[in-house]
Write a protein that holds these residues in place. Sequence first.
Motif, PDB file in Angstrom:
ATOM      1  N   PHE A  59      65.766  88.066 112.845  1.00 39.29           N
ATOM      2  CA  PHE A  59      64.888  87.155 112.117  1.00 39.29           C
ATOM      3  C   PHE A  59      65.676  85.967 111.585  1.00 39.29           C
ATOM      4  O   PHE A  59      66.888  86.013 111.442  1.00 39.29           O
ATOM      5  N   GLN A  60      64.949  84.909 111.338  1.00 38.75           N
ATOM      6  CA  GLN A  60      65.473  83.763 110.611  1.00 38.75           C
ATOM      7  C   GLN A  60      64.317  83.192 109.804  1.00 38.75           C
ATOM      8  O   GLN A  60      63.220  83.023 110.299  1.00 38.75           O
ATOM      9  N   THR A  61      64.570  82.960 108.546  1.00 35.45           N
ATOM     10  CA  THR A  61      63.529  82.446 107.674  1.00 35.45           C
ATOM     11  C   THR A  61      64.144  81.451 106.697  1.00 35.45           C
ATOM     12  O   THR A  61      65.349  81.447 106.480  1.00 35.45           O
ATOM     13  N   GLN A  62      63.289  80.651 106.128  1.00 38.26           N
ATOM     14  CA  GLN A  62      63.745  79.618 105.212  1.00 38.26           C
ATOM     15  C   GLN A  62      62.968  79.695 103.910  1.00 38.26           C
ATOM     16  O   GLN A  62      61.754  79.856 103.910  1.00 38.26           O
ATOM     17  N   ILE A  63      63.701  79.594 102.802  1.00 41.52           N
ATOM     18  CA  ILE A  63      63.073  79.425 101.495  1.00 41.52           C
ATOM     19  C   ILE A  63      63.172  77.941 101.187  1.00 41.52           C
ATOM     20  O   ILE A  63      64.275  77.418 100.988  1.00 41.52           O
ATOM     21  N   PRO A  64      62.040  77.233 101.173  1.00 44.43           N
ATOM     22  CA  PRO A  64      62.084  75.779 101.004  1.00 44.43           C
ATOM     23  C   PRO A  64      62.611  75.371  99.632  1.00 44.43           C
ATOM     24  O   PRO A  64      62.485  76.094  98.646  1.00 44.43           O
ATOM     25  N   THR A  65      63.156  74.185  99.590  1.00 43.66           N
ATOM     26  CA  THR A  65      63.704  73.623  98.362  1.00 43.66           C
ATOM     27  C   THR A  65      62.656  73.584  97.262  1.00 43.66           C
ATOM     28  O   THR A  65      62.906  74.000  96.129  1.00 43.66           O
ATOM     29  N   ALA A  66      61.473  73.082  97.590  1.00 47.09           N
ATOM     30  CA  ALA A  66      60.419  72.917  96.589  1.00 47.09           C
ATOM     31  C   ALA A  66      59.959  74.248  96.003  1.00 47.09           C
ATOM     32  O   ALA A  66      59.514  74.291  94.849  1.00 47.09           O
ATOM     33  N   ALA A  67      60.093  75.321  96.760  1.00 52.99           N
ATOM     34  CA  ALA A  67      59.666  76.634  96.263  1.00 52.99           C
ATOM     35  C   ALA A  67      60.530  77.122  95.107  1.00 52.99           C
ATOM     36  O   ALA A  67      60.088  77.928  94.288  1.00 52.99           O
ATOM     37  N   VAL A  68      61.756  76.645  95.030  1.00 57.16           N
ATOM     38  CA  VAL A  68      62.663  77.061  93.960  1.00 57.16           C
ATOM     39  C   VAL A  68      62.829  75.958  92.922  1.00 57.16           C
ATOM     40  O   VAL A  68      62.658  76.177  91.723  1.00 57.16           O
ATOM     41  N   LEU A  69      63.148  74.750  93.387  1.00 56.09           N
ATOM     42  CA  LEU A  69      63.419  73.670  92.442  1.00 56.09           C
ATOM     43  C   LEU A  69      62.154  73.128  91.780  1.00 56.09           C
ATOM     44  O   LEU A  69      62.214  72.660  90.645  1.00 56.09           O
ATOM     45  N   GLY A  70      61.037  73.182  92.477  1.00 55.66           N
ATOM     46  CA  GLY A  70      59.768  72.733  91.879  1.00 55.66           C
ATOM     47  C   GLY A  70      59.447  73.513  90.608  1.00 55.66           C
ATOM     48  O   GLY A  70      59.273  72.916  89.531  1.00 55.66           O
TER      49      GLY A  70
END
Length: 187
Positions: free
Chosen positions: A3-14
């Motif tokens: 698998f490869q997945t991404q946690i977007p920037t906005a999901a954390v920094l927002g």
Amino acid sequence: MNFQTQIPTAAVLGPALLIFALFALARRRGNAPGWRGGPLVLRVVLALYVGAVLSITIFPLWIYGGIYRNEAPWTNQIQLIPLLMADVTMIPNVVMFVPLGFLLPLLCHRLTGARTVAFCALASLGIELAQLLQYIALGNGRAVDINDLIANTFGGLLGYAALRTVRRTAAARAALKKSSRSPSTGL
């Protein structure tokens, strides 16, 4: 399992910036010293700056597993010999930390030049360690480079030097003093 997945920037920094905004609003409404006028503006600028730096250096978080995971030993991701691979790519790292060297002494009046530069070095070291932990835990391809630490620290020094230079003119000194002082307490 691959698998490869991404946690977007906005999901954390927002959410982090939203929490900061709510905290700042509560401090302002409670008339907390340093949370009105110029100091509040400086704190907001610093929060946005930190968010921007994190979005460049840490996020987005990529998580890899199985055949997608980087299998190279984590020790291969560390460049410990200073200036061995130094080139123009160090310039963005210098520029990235100039605002930190400028803003910190405005918010923390007790910070000397040496303490400001030391704080910038520690912040840069924290970023490099976070990138190493990302490589180890998440299997992404971020590298850890002593040149980044040197360049970021130098950027902090340049920011502090720029602040000292700006403070030499009376008009700029008055404006900086007004922006970094709380109107209700004189801090």
